[in-house]
Enzyme design. Sequence first.
Site, PDB file in Angstrom:
ATOM      1  N   GLU A   9       0.807  -1.222   0.000  1.00  0.00           N
ATOM      2  CA  GLU A   9       0.000   0.000   0.000  1.00  0.00           C
ATOM      3  C   GLU A   9       0.838   1.269   0.000  1.00  0.00           C
ATOM      4  O   GLU A   9       0.452   2.273  -0.616  1.00  0.00           O
ATOM      5  CB  GLU A   9      -0.975   0.015   1.178  1.00  0.00           C
ATOM      6  CG  GLU A   9      -2.216  -0.853   0.982  1.00  0.00           C
ATOM      7  CD  GLU A   9      -1.986  -2.314   1.321  1.00  0.00           C
ATOM      8  OE1 GLU A   9      -0.868  -2.653   1.743  1.00  0.00           O
ATOM      9  OE2 GLU A   9      -2.918  -3.125   1.153  1.00  0.00           O
ATOM     10  N   HIS A  17     -11.138  -4.237   9.952  1.00  0.00           N
ATOM     11  CA  HIS A  17     -11.755  -4.137   8.624  1.00  0.00           C
ATOM     12  C   HIS A  17     -13.083  -3.373   8.655  1.00  0.00           C
ATOM     13  O   HIS A  17     -13.928  -3.587   7.781  1.00  0.00           O
ATOM     14  CB  HIS A  17     -12.027  -5.537   8.053  1.00  0.00           C
ATOM     15  CG  HIS A  17     -10.829  -6.241   7.494  1.00  0.00           C
ATOM     16  ND1 HIS A  17      -9.860  -6.776   8.291  1.00  0.00           N
ATOM     17  CD2 HIS A  17     -10.448  -6.498   6.218  1.00  0.00           C
ATOM     18  CE1 HIS A  17      -8.932  -7.355   7.517  1.00  0.00           C
ATOM     19  NE2 HIS A  17      -9.271  -7.189   6.265  1.00  0.00           N
TER      20      HIS A  17
HETATM   21  C1  TPP Z   1      -2.331  -4.325   4.519  1.00  0.00           C
HETATM   22  C2  TPP Z   1      -3.360  -5.182   3.871  1.00  0.00           C
HETATM   23  N1  TPP Z   1      -3.566  -5.069   2.541  1.00  0.00           N
HETATM   24  C3  TPP Z   1      -4.488  -5.825   1.922  1.00  0.00           C
HETATM   25  C4  TPP Z   1      -5.238  -6.718   2.643  1.00  0.00           C
HETATM   26  C5  TPP Z   1      -6.298  -7.568   1.948  1.00  0.00           C
HETATM   27  N2  TPP Z   1      -5.831  -8.945   1.855  1.00  0.00           N
HETATM   28  C6  TPP Z   1      -6.185  -9.869   2.763  1.00  0.00           C
HETATM   29  S1  TPP Z   1      -5.486 -11.344   2.465  1.00  0.00           S
HETATM   30  C7  TPP Z   1      -4.690 -10.773   1.106  1.00  0.00           C
HETATM   31  C8  TPP Z   1      -3.807 -11.676   0.323  1.00  0.00           C
HETATM   32  C9  TPP Z   1      -2.700 -12.224   1.149  1.00  0.00           C
HETATM   33  O1  TPP Z   1      -1.901 -13.058   0.360  1.00  0.00           O
HETATM   34  P1  TPP Z   1      -0.794 -13.941   1.021  1.00  0.00           P
HETATM   35  O2  TPP Z   1       0.032 -13.114   1.945  1.00  0.00           O
HETATM   36  O3  TPP Z   1      -0.085 -14.643  -0.074  1.00  0.00           O
HETATM   37  O4  TPP Z   1      -1.592 -14.948   1.953  1.00  0.00           O
HETATM   38  P2  TPP Z   1      -2.662 -16.063   1.536  1.00  0.00           P
HETATM   39  O5  TPP Z   1      -3.997 -15.383   1.484  1.00  0.00           O
HETATM   40  O6  TPP Z   1      -2.244 -16.613   0.232  1.00  0.00           O
HETATM   41  O7  TPP Z   1      -2.641 -17.058   2.637  1.00  0.00           O
HETATM   42  C10 TPP Z   1      -4.991  -9.424   0.896  1.00  0.00           C
HETATM   43  C11 TPP Z   1      -4.479  -8.613  -0.219  1.00  0.00           C
HETATM   44  C12 TPP Z   1      -5.024  -6.792   4.037  1.00  0.00           C
HETATM   45  N3  TPP Z   1      -5.760  -7.599   4.818  1.00  0.00           N
HETATM   46  N4  TPP Z   1      -4.075  -6.030   4.621  1.00  0.00           N
END
Ligand code: TPP
Lengths: 341, 333
Positions: A75, A144
């Site tokens: 971000e 959230h």
């Molecule tokens: C700072 C932030 N940005 C965006 C999100 C929205 N978000 C939640 S899970 C996710 C993807 C996470 O991917 P990864 O770290 O690969 O974990 P996975 O879901 O694959 O277990 C996103 C973008 C968030 N919760 N926090």
Amino acid sequence: MTTTTEAPAVVPNATARKLTYVKAFNEGLAQAMREDENVFVAGEDVAGYGGVFRMFDNLLDEFGPRRMIDTPISEAALVGLGVGAAARGLRPVVDLMFMDFIGVCLDQIVNQAAKMKYMFGGALSVPLTITTASGAGLGAAAQHSQSLEAWLAHVPGLKVVMPCDPYTAKGLTVSAIRDDNPVVVMLNKVLLGSTSEVPEEIYGIPLGQAHTARQGSDVTVIALGRMVGEALAAADELAAEGVEIEVIDPRTVQPLDTETMFASVRRTNRVLVVHEAVTFGGLGAEIAAQIQDAAFDHLDAPVLRIGAPFSPVPFSPVLEKAYVPDRARIAQGCRRLLERS
Amino acid sequence: MAQKKSADAVAHQVSAQVIRDLHERMVRIRLFETEAGKLMEAGKLPGFLHLYVGQEAVAAGVMAALRDDDQITSTHRGHGHAVAKGVGLREMYAELYGRVTGACLGRGGSMHINDLTRGMLGANGIVGAGVPIAVGAAFAARYKGEDSVAVTFFGDGATNIGAFHEGANMAAILGLPVVFVCENNGYAEFTPQSGHMLLTDVADRAAAYGMPSVIVDGMDALAVHRAAADAVERARSGAGPMMIEAKTYRFFDHQGVKGLRHPYRSDEEVAEWKARDPIDLLETRAVADGTATRAELDDVWQRTRDEIAEAIAYAETSPLPDPADLLLNVYSG
Ligand SMILES: Cc1ncc(C[n+]2csc(CCOP(=O)(O)OP(=O)(O)O)c2C)c(N)n1
């Protein structure tokens, strides 16, 4: 940009076209992209997936990967990309998905985007739009569900808009993109599927102009974002009791159209301010202070504020329901104001 | 001869114990998760649910290498970590239901489950945020002269966020006992790894901070466990942080059970990974090498099923929080 298209008036009409909040936002954004080649969108899963709230559906098909950009979960870099691109003349729309995530990029918003024009001696402007979803009501819990407009409205150089319905979502989004300043568009998660009449042509709703959503003579209710709908519902309830509530939707909380509020207060002599954000240090405090400064002699009772308790947003639906202000609390607040005088 | 034989027997016994341990932890996660998914589908659970099914070998393998006083920080996909670390199933389900008996007293929900008595420093709704917190927990351990370690779990996507990089560098420069566990399931939400970084191996990122790393098959609980045991031992002995990248896969959607919209992964890809189900792999190995009989394994499933059913019943009959306590725990003291 100065091409202000006046917002067409909406005359309630059963056969008119209705859109959801999400689709209205999407249509406004698409039209603004057609209008100006410099507008592009960047964010997590905005292009290929169309955004987790479907805000960006179909835009990749029309505008392609040059103007619809999926970014890593970064971000600070995302907003910084917007700041730098805006400083070089583009009109970025960057999406923060949930408002709570501004915690990880606040420097880019507050110290960079908001201050750049000022610190460059006016030599450039930062026509950046940040879109994000705020608000409680989905059981999304403390990280959230926040409404952080007071954080942002406190920062000189930023503008903040809070659309309360689809019509407003489209118009404010278009104006945010056309505006030469950094503007945060706070969409509300609970409203995403709500519908209202939305004109098909592109239109902007002027930033910094409040809207009187309902006229009344007994109490002025100033409601932010989703609370506009709750206030209108409370007004219906009170009308049955013979009480006429005026509902004012500031639409833009920075800059704030206080004149419309003052004029209303001079007619009703009682004011209630309601927002989803915590009451302490919320915009209700600012609005109440300004009203008593400008219209003290017209008040029959102290300005009343309704907001959330001073706590993070709870998860459990029973707690969340008690946490977020609603029509019943607004109606109750109006009754209290009337009892005082 | 006789001596060697008894040494072999000991070695075999230890690994049999580890296999049973890993199996039980994985079964607990699998059943907890699939039942939670069903409850979500049935509309019984509010909020979001990020299921962990498919990734069980990572949580089980790492947690089996930890002591109770070792600390972990988790992610939005945190149920598997919590279950494997020993957080009570009753408290977890009660939390998903928003009951006052839940792990967060109904205040946190799925994304914020924690349990200090088990060294579970919390799931986290903010991607990457748990990384520096684990670094702080490791700092505290060393400061207090304790020999516990901290493990931070994060996804491939999370390694694009500043908190990960700052936390990794901080741990490295301070030489702290932190194990960085990247659960690389190939996707950040709906974006494939190739769409959010140009690296094939997240482990390469460790090198930037002078941190050793190892890549393991994240569907193989024993492989994860071996790597974790090494990294934990290393951290505990004062040799500093290390990163483990476990290549794994989530069987359900990013959020909830089934995809809401156009597929972002092919059916073939999902099927390929499902064919390497981490629990099947371990069970096949256990039966083949005589560590456990099918009946013994089935018994684990049955016992766990009963425990899960009991925990769900507990959650469903637990009281809701009292709105009069809305301000509980906002501050200490
Ligand atoms: C700072 C932030 N940005 C965006 C999100 C929205 N978000 C939640 S899970 C996710 C993807 C996470 O991917 P990864 O770290 O690969 O974990 P996975 O879901 O694959 O277990 C996103 C973008 C968030 N919760 N926090």
